[in-house]
Design a protein around this motif. Sequence first.
Motif, PDB file in Angstrom:
ATOM      1  N   GLY A   6       0.817  -1.206   0.000  1.00 36.71           N
ATOM      2  CA  GLY A   6       0.000   0.000   0.000  1.00 36.71           C
ATOM      3  C   GLY A   6       0.843   1.245   0.000  1.00 36.71           C
ATOM      4  O   GLY A   6       2.076   1.188  -0.010  1.00 36.71           O
ATOM      5  N   THR A   7       0.182   2.391   0.015  1.00 38.66           N
ATOM      6  CA  THR A   7       0.867   3.673   0.053  1.00 38.66           C
ATOM      7  C   THR A   7      -0.054   4.688   0.685  1.00 38.66           C
ATOM      8  O   THR A   7      -1.264   4.481   0.788  1.00 38.66           O
ATOM      9  CB  THR A   7       1.273   4.123  -1.358  1.00 38.66           C
ATOM     10  OG1 THR A   7       2.037   5.324  -1.263  1.00 38.66           O
ATOM     11  CG2 THR A   7       0.074   4.359  -2.244  1.00 38.66           C
ATOM     12  N   VAL A 151      -3.410   9.487  -2.335  1.00 32.14           N
ATOM     13  CA  VAL A 151      -4.425  10.496  -2.021  1.00 32.14           C
ATOM     14  C   VAL A 151      -5.789   9.865  -1.764  1.00 32.14           C
ATOM     15  O   VAL A 151      -6.496  10.229  -0.823  1.00 32.14           O
ATOM     16  CB  VAL A 151      -4.528  11.538  -3.154  1.00 32.14           C
ATOM     17  CG1 VAL A 151      -5.698  12.483  -2.915  1.00 32.14           C
ATOM     18  CG2 VAL A 151      -3.230  12.333  -3.251  1.00 32.14           C
ATOM     19  N   HIS A 152      -6.184   8.889  -2.592  1.00 36.07           N
ATOM     20  CA  HIS A 152      -7.546   8.356  -2.531  1.00 36.07           C
ATOM     21  C   HIS A 152      -7.644   6.930  -2.002  1.00 36.07           C
ATOM     22  O   HIS A 152      -8.752   6.413  -1.817  1.00 36.07           O
ATOM     23  CB  HIS A 152      -8.189   8.427  -3.919  1.00 36.07           C
ATOM     24  CG  HIS A 152      -8.312   9.826  -4.436  1.00 36.07           C
ATOM     25  ND1 HIS A 152      -9.205  10.739  -3.914  1.00 36.07           N
ATOM     26  CD2 HIS A 152      -7.623  10.494  -5.399  1.00 36.07           C
ATOM     27  CE1 HIS A 152      -9.076  11.895  -4.547  1.00 36.07           C
ATOM     28  NE2 HIS A 152      -8.121  11.776  -5.440  1.00 36.07           N
ATOM     29  N   GLY A 153      -6.500   6.287  -1.768  1.00 36.64           N
ATOM     30  CA  GLY A 153      -6.543   4.940  -1.233  1.00 36.64           C
ATOM     31  C   GLY A 153      -6.962   3.918  -2.283  1.00 36.64           C
ATOM     32  O   GLY A 153      -7.059   4.204  -3.473  1.00 36.64           O
ATOM     33  N   VAL A 154      -7.228   2.707  -1.819  1.00 37.64           N
ATOM     34  CA  VAL A 154      -7.633   1.601  -2.692  1.00 37.64           C
ATOM     35  C   VAL A 154      -9.052   1.186  -2.331  1.00 37.64           C
ATOM     36  O   VAL A 154      -9.314   0.778  -1.197  1.00 37.64           O
ATOM     37  CB  VAL A 154      -6.679   0.403  -2.537  1.00 37.64           C
ATOM     38  CG1 VAL A 154      -7.105  -0.738  -3.441  1.00 37.64           C
ATOM     39  CG2 VAL A 154      -5.240   0.815  -2.848  1.00 37.64           C
ATOM     40  N   LYS A 155      -9.969   1.293  -3.274  1.00 41.63           N
ATOM     41  CA  LYS A 155     -11.356   0.937  -3.008  1.00 41.63           C
ATOM     42  C   LYS A 155     -11.523  -0.580  -2.976  1.00 41.63           C
ATOM     43  O   LYS A 155     -10.787  -1.323  -3.616  1.00 41.63           O
ATOM     44  CB  LYS A 155     -12.272   1.524  -4.095  1.00 41.63           C
ATOM     45  CG  LYS A 155     -12.332   3.044  -4.072  1.00 41.63           C
ATOM     46  CD  LYS A 155     -13.315   3.559  -5.096  1.00 41.63           C
ATOM     47  CE  LYS A 155     -13.399   5.078  -5.060  1.00 41.63           C
ATOM     48  NZ  LYS A 155     -14.367   5.594  -6.058  1.00 41.63           N
ATOM     49  N   THR A 164     -23.023   3.209  -2.169  1.00 44.29           N
ATOM     50  CA  THR A 164     -22.436   4.545  -2.213  1.00 44.29           C
ATOM     51  C   THR A 164     -23.443   5.651  -1.934  1.00 44.29           C
ATOM     52  O   THR A 164     -23.062   6.779  -1.655  1.00 44.29           O
ATOM     53  CB  THR A 164     -21.833   4.797  -3.612  1.00 44.29           C
ATOM     54  OG1 THR A 164     -22.888   4.733  -4.589  1.00 44.29           O
ATOM     55  CG2 THR A 164     -20.784   3.744  -3.936  1.00 44.29           C
ATOM     56  N   GLY A 165     -24.736   5.332  -2.046  1.00 46.44           N
ATOM     57  CA  GLY A 165     -25.729   6.364  -1.826  1.00 46.44           C
ATOM     58  C   GLY A 165     -25.837   7.317  -3.002  1.00 46.44           C
ATOM     59  O   GLY A 165     -26.356   8.417  -2.859  1.00 46.44           O
ATOM     60  N   GLY A 166     -25.342   6.910  -4.171  1.00 48.69           N
ATOM     61  CA  GLY A 166     -25.405   7.750  -5.354  1.00 48.69           C
ATOM     62  C   GLY A 166     -26.800   7.778  -5.944  1.00 48.69           C
ATOM     63  O   GLY A 166     -27.727   7.121  -5.466  1.00 48.69           O
ATOM     64  N   VAL A 167     -26.943   8.558  -7.019  1.00 40.08           N
ATOM     65  CA  VAL A 167     -28.249   8.695  -7.666  1.00 40.08           C
ATOM     66  C   VAL A 167     -28.113   8.388  -9.152  1.00 40.08           C
ATOM     67  O   VAL A 167     -27.015   8.287  -9.689  1.00 40.08           O
ATOM     68  CB  VAL A 167     -28.817  10.121  -7.481  1.00 40.08           C
ATOM     69  CG1 VAL A 167     -28.983  10.437  -6.006  1.00 40.08           C
ATOM     70  CG2 VAL A 167     -27.901  11.152  -8.139  1.00 40.08           C
ATOM     71  N   LEU A 184     -19.084  11.431 -11.297  1.00 41.31           N
ATOM     72  CA  LEU A 184     -19.031  10.023 -10.929  1.00 41.31           C
ATOM     73  C   LEU A 184     -17.827   9.797 -10.021  1.00 41.31           C
ATOM     74  O   LEU A 184     -16.776  10.418 -10.226  1.00 41.31           O
ATOM     75  CB  LEU A 184     -18.925   9.151 -12.177  1.00 41.31           C
ATOM     76  CG  LEU A 184     -20.227   9.053 -13.001  1.00 41.31           C
ATOM     77  CD1 LEU A 184     -19.975   8.386 -14.351  1.00 41.31           C
ATOM     78  CD2 LEU A 184     -21.304   8.291 -12.239  1.00 41.31           C
ATOM     79  N   PRO A 185     -17.938   8.928  -9.021  1.00 45.64           N
ATOM     80  CA  PRO A 185     -16.855   8.759  -8.040  1.00 45.64           C
ATOM     81  C   PRO A 185     -15.542   8.263  -8.631  1.00 45.64           C
ATOM     82  O   PRO A 185     -14.490   8.464  -8.046  1.00 45.64           O
ATOM     83  CB  PRO A 185     -17.436   7.743  -7.044  1.00 45.64           C
ATOM     84  CG  PRO A 185     -18.539   7.060  -7.775  1.00 45.64           C
ATOM     85  CD  PRO A 185     -19.101   8.077  -8.715  1.00 45.64           C
ATOM     86  N   ARG A 186     -15.593   7.625  -9.805  1.00 45.43           N
ATOM     87  CA  ARG A 186     -14.349   7.120 -10.398  1.00 45.43           C
ATOM     88  C   ARG A 186     -13.584   8.194 -11.165  1.00 45.43           C
ATOM     89  O   ARG A 186     -12.455   7.956 -11.604  1.00 45.43           O
ATOM     90  CB  ARG A 186     -14.646   5.947 -11.336  1.00 45.43           C
ATOM     91  CG  ARG A 186     -15.661   6.243 -12.433  1.00 45.43           C
ATOM     92  CD  ARG A 186     -15.958   4.983 -13.238  1.00 45.43           C
ATOM     93  NE  ARG A 186     -17.043   5.141 -14.184  1.00 45.43           N
ATOM     94  CZ  ARG A 186     -18.319   4.970 -13.876  1.00 45.43           C
ATOM     95  NH1 ARG A 186     -18.659   4.659 -12.634  1.00 45.43           N
ATOM     96  NH2 ARG A 186     -19.267   5.107 -14.782  1.00 45.43           N
ATOM     97  N   TRP A 187     -14.174   9.379 -11.344  1.00 46.58           N
ATOM     98  CA  TRP A 187     -13.484  10.476 -12.016  1.00 46.58           C
ATOM     99  C   TRP A 187     -12.504  11.141 -11.070  1.00 46.58           C
ATOM    100  O   TRP A 187     -12.582  10.985  -9.857  1.00 46.58           O
ATOM    101  CB  TRP A 187     -14.489  11.521 -12.508  1.00 46.58           C
ATOM    102  CG  TRP A 187     -15.375  11.049 -13.609  1.00 46.58           C
ATOM    103  CD1 TRP A 187     -15.271   9.887 -14.326  1.00 46.58           C
ATOM    104  CD2 TRP A 187     -16.530  11.723 -14.117  1.00 46.58           C
ATOM    105  NE1 TRP A 187     -16.275   9.796 -15.255  1.00 46.58           N
ATOM    106  CE2 TRP A 187     -17.066  10.908 -15.147  1.00 46.58           C
ATOM    107  CE3 TRP A 187     -17.160  12.920 -13.803  1.00 46.58           C
ATOM    108  CZ2 TRP A 187     -18.198  11.280 -15.857  1.00 46.58           C
ATOM    109  CZ3 TRP A 187     -18.292  13.282 -14.506  1.00 46.58           C
ATOM    110  CH2 TRP A 187     -18.798  12.470 -15.529  1.00 46.58           C
TER     111      TRP A 187
END
Length: 237
Positions: A6-7, A151-155, A164-167, A184-187
């Motif tokens: 990891g990092t 910065v964002h970790g590993v999902k 995710t509670g997205g719409v 979108l969360p992957r952007w």
Amino acid sequence: MKTYIGTKIIQAEPAFRIDGKIYPESGPVPRSMNREEGYRVQYPDGYESWSPKDVFERAYLPLTVNPDLRTDAPSISRQMVDDFILETWTQTMGDKTTVVRALLRNGFEIVESSACVSAENYDEKLGREICLGKIKDKVWFLLGFLLQTAVHGVKKAENDAKPTGGVSFGLALEAMKKGKGARLPRWKPDVVIWAQYPNKHSKMTAPYLYVESLYGRVPWKETMIELFSEDWEIVEG
């Protein structure tokens, strides 16, 4: 037990540890025969710890902000790319091909080649420059991947992830009509879609959607995957 890699992205400064207490190198440091050289490390949640110098410098790469960007947000600079290349070797193969082998600071190697059509036009120096350009592009890509993870970790894998509670895009579009943005969360974090309505200064005659990012604004060209996604996030305007 399993093995993990990891990092992470952290804040740190050179420091000394004396009898269990940490003293930043920039401040007053008591004289002692028992002082250890290392780093005071601060994690994003505020937790602080101590790391010996050799352990820290094997694990972390100094982050140099790219001066060509508009913000001081984490980014990869040309200096970081150049510094990450530890050593290079150049050789000519045949009578018109240059091969460059680069050793990176983590021991990884990249090999690139460049060739011309006519041997009479061959120039090893020019071939080396072309190869180094290709190598640096790859190093930039690899360091960008490293920084993105820090910065964002590993999902988690999709089947392990929590909702995710997205719409849906339809609900996201309704929000954009009201002046909000959507993504979108992957952007990348800076990429957001907004709605634009024509005015008297606009060349457009109908409302449209555009993408805003660090690189500016461009009309949004949707894909079927994006339109059918159910994890759109609403961004306040």
